[in-house]
Design an enzyme around this catalytic site. Structure first.
Site, PDB file in Angstrom:
ATOM      1  N   GLY A   1     -23.764 -58.895 -35.926  1.00  0.00           N
ATOM      2  CA  GLY A   1     -22.625 -58.682 -36.816  1.00  0.00           C
ATOM      3  C   GLY A   1     -23.104 -57.969 -38.067  1.00  0.00           C
TER       4      GLY A   1
ATOM      5  N   GLN B   1     -19.404 -60.560 -26.136  1.00  0.00           N
ATOM      6  CA  GLN B   1     -19.255 -61.198 -27.456  1.00  0.00           C
ATOM      7  C   GLN B   1     -17.856 -61.779 -27.639  1.00  0.00           C
ATOM      8  OE1 GLN B   1     -20.647 -58.163 -26.950  1.00  0.00           O
ATOM      9  NE2 GLN B   1     -22.239 -57.709 -28.463  1.00  0.00           N
TER      10      GLN B   1
ATOM     11  N   ASP C   1     -18.926 -51.549 -37.868  1.00  0.00           N
ATOM     12  CA  ASP C   1     -20.344 -51.559 -38.211  1.00  0.00           C
ATOM     13  C   ASP C   1     -20.697 -50.448 -39.189  1.00  0.00           C
ATOM     14  OD1 ASP C   1     -22.095 -53.511 -36.254  1.00  0.00           O
ATOM     15  OD2 ASP C   1     -20.173 -52.922 -35.390  1.00  0.00           O
TER      16      ASP C   1
ATOM     17  N   ASN D   1     -17.646 -48.930 -34.223  1.00  0.00           N
ATOM     18  CA  ASN D   1     -17.572 -50.358 -33.931  1.00  0.00           C
ATOM     19  C   ASN D   1     -18.031 -50.567 -32.486  1.00  0.00           C
ATOM     20  OD1 ASN D   1     -16.832 -53.051 -34.832  1.00  0.00           O
ATOM     21  ND2 ASN D   1     -15.150 -52.949 -33.364  1.00  0.00           N
TER      22      ASN D   1
END
Length: 347
Positions: A46, A195, A236, A246
């Site tokens: 993350g 995830q 991200d 992302n």
């Protein structure tokens, strides 16, 4: 809320996210190399949390550097090792640059102990700021969600990934627990490492929020049936024009949302906005190993064939309905507004 990592004196304690949801295992270490390995292998993951972990990794390295022959040469090695872990999440480099501003000017000084103390204080500050920013993002994001919404989210953006409330998932948590809104969340599995299935569904279930798990390739069908009313994801790295990097699959979800007239929101701190990236073309995309696709849980699921495994994709700004930051909701066009926010001015 689960605490993904915690600084304890000269030790970093973190949750091994690769073992969720089957077991909650915490690792404690005084060795910065364990932090490097944990970031590489997604035990710590993350974008916001990677930045916090990297800052504490520098602290662990600094304590070890006190025992070395060359304090600053050792710190340079620590910094380089941490920077080499994940290329796409810009929060990593943002945090390391902040730490570097503490130790790099100290080469002309002689008090190494004082430098280490200041590094620890800076890492703690980054950690506290991250938690406060996530709360602001959660509050602003919750304002975009209406009672009765059926929300799709991709990958994992809660406390596990971000600390505090989280970003996109934080908006959902805030809307339900602080504003009393009734939401149903659809979490897609997020291949190849699941995830969404392993972490997002786990966090939502723990938070008592209704969640329905779907395979990645089911989103379009559910949108066509009117099942999904909003999409909210994290990031991200965000380019200055609003292009968003992302987790792989985000671009697909954004295209589907646009086709079906569904708002597509991106929630992330301003530290994820990269002033050096004018567009998504400037964002490096991490390619991970073939085994993540060929196998799952140590079991081979495909023959030995060629594999592409980009960990991220780039969603063009024109597909983004709004960006949710700690300074509020930003609507397109994004360029000048993001520049003002990065300079500390309101858009």
């Amino acid at each position: 809320m689960l605490q993904a990592l915690e600084w304890k004196g000269r030790t970093l304690r973190f949750l091994d996210q690769t073992r969720l949801p089957r077991e909650e295992v915490y690792i404690e270490t005084e060795d910065y190399r364990d932090v490097v390995e944990a970031i590489k292998t997604l035990r710590i993951r993350g974008a916001p949390l990677i930045g916090v972990a990297a800052a504490y990794g520098v602290c662990l390295g600094a304590f070890e550097a006190l025992k070395s022959d060359d304090f600053f040469a050792f710190l340079r090695e620590v910094d380089a090792d941490l920077r080499a872990t994940r290329p796409t999440a810009v929060n990593l480099f943002w945090a390391l640059d902040r730490m570097q501003r503490i130790w790099l000017p100290g080469e002309s000084e002689g008090d190494w102990e004082d430098i280490v103390e200041r590094l620890v204080e800076e890492a703690k500050t980054i950690d506290r700021e991250n938690a406060l920013l996530s709360e602001r993002i959660a509050r602003f994001g919750a304002g975009l969600l209406e009672d009765g919404d059926r929300v799709l989210t991709h990958c994992n953006t809660g406390p596990l990934a971000c600390g505090g409330w989280g970003t996109a998932l934080g908006a959902i948590l805030w809307a339900v627990h602080r504003e009393g809104k009734r939401l149903v969340v659809y979490a897609d599995e997020t291949r190849p490492l699941l995830q969404g299935a392993r972490l997002t569904a786990f966090e939502l279930q723990k938070a008592g929020i209704p969640v329905t798990l779907i395979c990645d390739n089911m989103a379009g069908f559910l949108m066509s049936q009117g099942v999904i009313t909003k999409v909210i994801v994290g990031a991200d790295r965000i380019a200055m024009n609003g292009d968003v990097a992302n987790k792989i699959g985000t671009y697909t979800v954004a295209v589907l949302a646009r086709h079906h007239g569904i708002p597509f929101y991106v929630a992330a701190p301003l530290s994820s906005v990269d002033p050096k990236a004018r567009s998504g073309a400037d964002i490096p995309i991490e390619e991970r190993g073939a085994e993540e696709v060929l196998s799952f849980g140590g079991v081979r699921v495909a023959p030995q064939v060629a594999v592409r495994n980009p960990a991220f994709d780039v969603t063009p700004a024109e597909l983004v309905t709004a960006l949710v930051t700690e300074e509020g909701v930003v609507y397109p066009p994004f360029g000048e507004k993001l520049e003002r926010l990065k300079e500390g001015r309101r858009p």
